[in-house]
Design a protein around this motif. Structure first.
Motif, short mmCIF file in Angstrom:
data_model
loop_
_atom_site.label_atom_id
_atom_site.label_comp_id
_atom_site.label_asym_id
_atom_site.label_seq_id
_atom_site.Cartn_x
_atom_site.Cartn_y
_atom_site.Cartn_z
N ALA A 141 13.40 64.96 47.39
CA ALA A 141 12.12 64.24 47.34
C ALA A 141 12.36 62.77 47.67
O ALA A 141 13.47 62.25 47.50
N TYR A 142 11.32 62.12 48.16
CA TYR A 142 11.37 60.67 48.30
C TYR A 142 11.54 60.05 46.91
O TYR A 142 11.03 60.58 45.91
N PHE A 143 12.22 58.93 46.84
CA PHE A 143 12.19 58.15 45.61
C PHE A 143 10.76 57.66 45.38
O PHE A 143 10.00 57.44 46.34
N SER A 144 10.40 57.47 44.13
CA SER A 144 9.08 56.97 43.80
C SER A 144 8.83 55.63 44.49
O SER A 144 9.65 54.72 44.39
N GLY A 145 7.72 55.53 45.20
CA GLY A 145 7.36 54.29 45.87
C GLY A 145 7.76 54.22 47.33
O GLY A 145 7.29 53.32 48.05
N GLU A 190 7.18 56.35 49.92
CA GLU A 190 6.09 56.65 50.85
C GLU A 190 5.12 55.47 50.97
O GLU A 190 4.71 55.09 52.07
N SER A 191 4.78 54.87 49.83
CA SER A 191 3.89 53.70 49.85
C SER A 191 4.54 52.53 50.59
O SER A 191 3.87 51.80 51.32
N LEU A 192 5.84 52.37 50.40
CA LEU A 192 6.56 51.30 51.09
C LEU A 192 6.50 51.50 52.61
O LEU A 192 6.16 50.56 53.35
N LEU A 193 6.84 52.69 53.08
CA LEU A 193 6.88 52.93 54.52
C LEU A 193 5.50 52.77 55.15
O LEU A 193 5.35 52.19 56.23
N LEU A 194 4.48 53.25 54.46
CA LEU A 194 3.12 53.10 54.97
C LEU A 194 2.70 51.63 54.94
O LEU A 194 2.01 51.15 55.85
N GLY A 195 3.14 50.91 53.91
CA GLY A 195 2.83 49.49 53.81
C GLY A 195 3.48 48.68 54.91
O GLY A 195 2.87 47.76 55.48
N LEU A 196 4.73 49.02 55.24
CA LEU A 196 5.42 48.33 56.33
C LEU A 196 4.72 48.59 57.66
O LEU A 196 4.56 47.69 58.48
N LYS A 197 4.30 49.84 57.86
CA LYS A 197 3.58 50.17 59.09
C LYS A 197 2.28 49.39 59.19
O LYS A 197 1.90 48.92 60.27
N SER A 198 1.58 49.25 58.07
CA SER A 198 0.31 48.53 58.09
C SER A 198 0.50 47.05 58.41
O SER A 198 -0.41 46.40 58.92
N PHE A 203 20.52 65.40 60.84
CA PHE A 203 19.29 64.63 60.70
C PHE A 203 18.07 65.52 60.96
O PHE A 203 17.12 65.54 60.16
N ASP A 204 18.09 66.25 62.06
CA ASP A 204 16.94 67.08 62.42
C ASP A 204 16.66 68.13 61.35
O ASP A 204 15.48 68.42 61.05
N ARG A 205 17.71 68.71 60.78
CA ARG A 205 17.53 69.72 59.75
C ARG A 205 17.08 69.13 58.42
O ARG A 205 16.16 69.64 57.78
N GLU A 206 17.73 68.03 58.04
CA GLU A 206 17.57 67.55 56.67
C GLU A 206 16.34 66.68 56.45
O GLU A 206 15.94 66.47 55.31
N VAL A 207 15.74 66.16 57.50
CA VAL A 207 14.54 65.34 57.30
C VAL A 207 13.29 66.04 57.82
O VAL A 207 12.23 65.44 57.90
N SER A 208 13.40 67.33 58.12
CA SER A 208 12.26 68.07 58.67
C SER A 208 11.08 68.12 57.70
O SER A 208 9.94 68.31 58.13
N CYS A 209 11.34 67.95 56.42
CA CYS A 209 10.27 67.95 55.41
C CYS A 209 9.80 66.54 55.07
O CYS A 209 9.00 66.35 54.15
N PHE A 210 10.30 65.55 55.80
CA PHE A 210 9.96 64.16 55.52
C PHE A 210 9.47 63.49 56.81
O PHE A 210 10.20 62.76 57.47
N PRO A 211 8.22 63.76 57.19
CA PRO A 211 7.72 63.29 58.49
C PRO A 211 7.73 61.79 58.67
O PRO A 211 7.85 61.31 59.80
N LEU A 212 7.63 61.02 57.60
CA LEU A 212 7.67 59.57 57.74
C LEU A 212 9.03 59.11 58.27
O LEU A 212 9.13 58.07 58.93
N ILE A 213 10.08 59.88 57.98
CA ILE A 213 11.41 59.58 58.50
C ILE A 213 11.61 60.27 59.85
O ILE A 213 12.07 59.66 60.82
N GLU A 214 11.24 61.52 59.92
CA GLU A 214 11.45 62.32 61.13
C GLU A 214 10.81 61.67 62.35
O GLU A 214 11.34 61.76 63.46
N ASN A 215 9.67 61.00 62.16
CA ASN A 215 8.92 60.45 63.29
C ASN A 215 9.20 58.98 63.56
O ASN A 215 8.49 58.36 64.36
N MET A 216 10.22 58.42 62.92
CA MET A 216 10.56 57.03 63.21
C MET A 216 11.06 56.90 64.64
O MET A 216 11.77 57.78 65.15
#
Length: 209
Positions: free
Chosen positions: A83-87, A89-97, A113-126
């Motif tokens: 799982a993401y650490f708490s905060g 997702e909000s951090l990454l979205l805040g940086l994008k904003s 990388f491709d296998r292990e971040v497939s469930c974390f689109p905020l990372i996968e799509n960087m």
């Protein structure tokens, strides 16, 4: 202290963005045990931030390729525990904003990388992703960060690297980048003498941009 306003934030992944270091360490250790190498789990955990190949070779695992191949299978079975650490997702979205460019520089190779971040689109799509197979030397060498700066035309002085391990810090120092410690993922006993910032929580990072 003069605070630089950063335009680019580069992240480590394991135990910086994703709470994954314990799973990485235990999966590597279990694979090594099958090869007859019994090293305490704590020693694996201390070395997370380096490549699996480097860690296994350091512990004398001769069939490290087989261990890493099996690692991908076993890690995949347990990815539901990550799982993401708490905060984060909000951090990454805040940086994008704030139109801050974000990316990752990791000791995972591209397949991992491709296998292990497939469930974390905020990372996968960087847009900026530097994996260990893109440079001759992985972290703690500064080469992965130097490569990233050059390949993407980044301003060294306006780029910050965020990580949880001394290997991340050493890489940033060698590359001439400012470094911020992700304290939420760092080992309690780890020392970061050349870090510019000690981040207590992810949202502390928003104050630097």
């Amino acid at each position: 202290m003069l605070v630089v306003k950063y335009q680019v934030i580069l992240f480590d992944i394991d135990n910086t963005l994703i709470n994954s270091a314990d799973l990485v360490a235990s999966t590597l250790r279990n694979g090594a045990l099958k090869e007859g190498i019994d090293v305490p789990l704590s020693e694996y955990r201390k070395r997370i931030g380096q490549t699996g190949e480097h860690i296994l070779k350091e512990f004398g695992v001769k069939n490290w390729q087989r261990v890493l191949s099996n690692y991908m299978v076993e890690f995949g079975k347990n990815m539901y525990k990550l799982a993401y650490f708490s905060g984060i997702e909000s951090l990454l979205l805040g940086l994008k904003s704030k139109e801050v460019t974000i990316g990752v520089v990791t000791s995972k190779d591209r397949h991992q990388f491709d296998r292990e971040v497939s469930c974390f689109p905020l990372i996968e799509n960087m847009k900026i992703v530097t994996t260990s197979d893109l440079t001759d030397k992985p972290k703690p060498s500064g080469e992965p960060l130097t490569y990233t700066i050059s390949a993407h035309g980044l301003d060294l002085a306006r780029t910050l690297y965020v990580g949880d391990s001394v290997f991340d810090m050493q890489s940033a120092h060698e590359a001439g980048l400012d470094f911020a410690v992700a304290s939420w993922g760092a080992l309690p006993e780890a020392q970061f003498p050349t870090a510019r910032y000690q981040l207590r929580n992810p949202m502390d990072l928003l104050k630097l941009v």
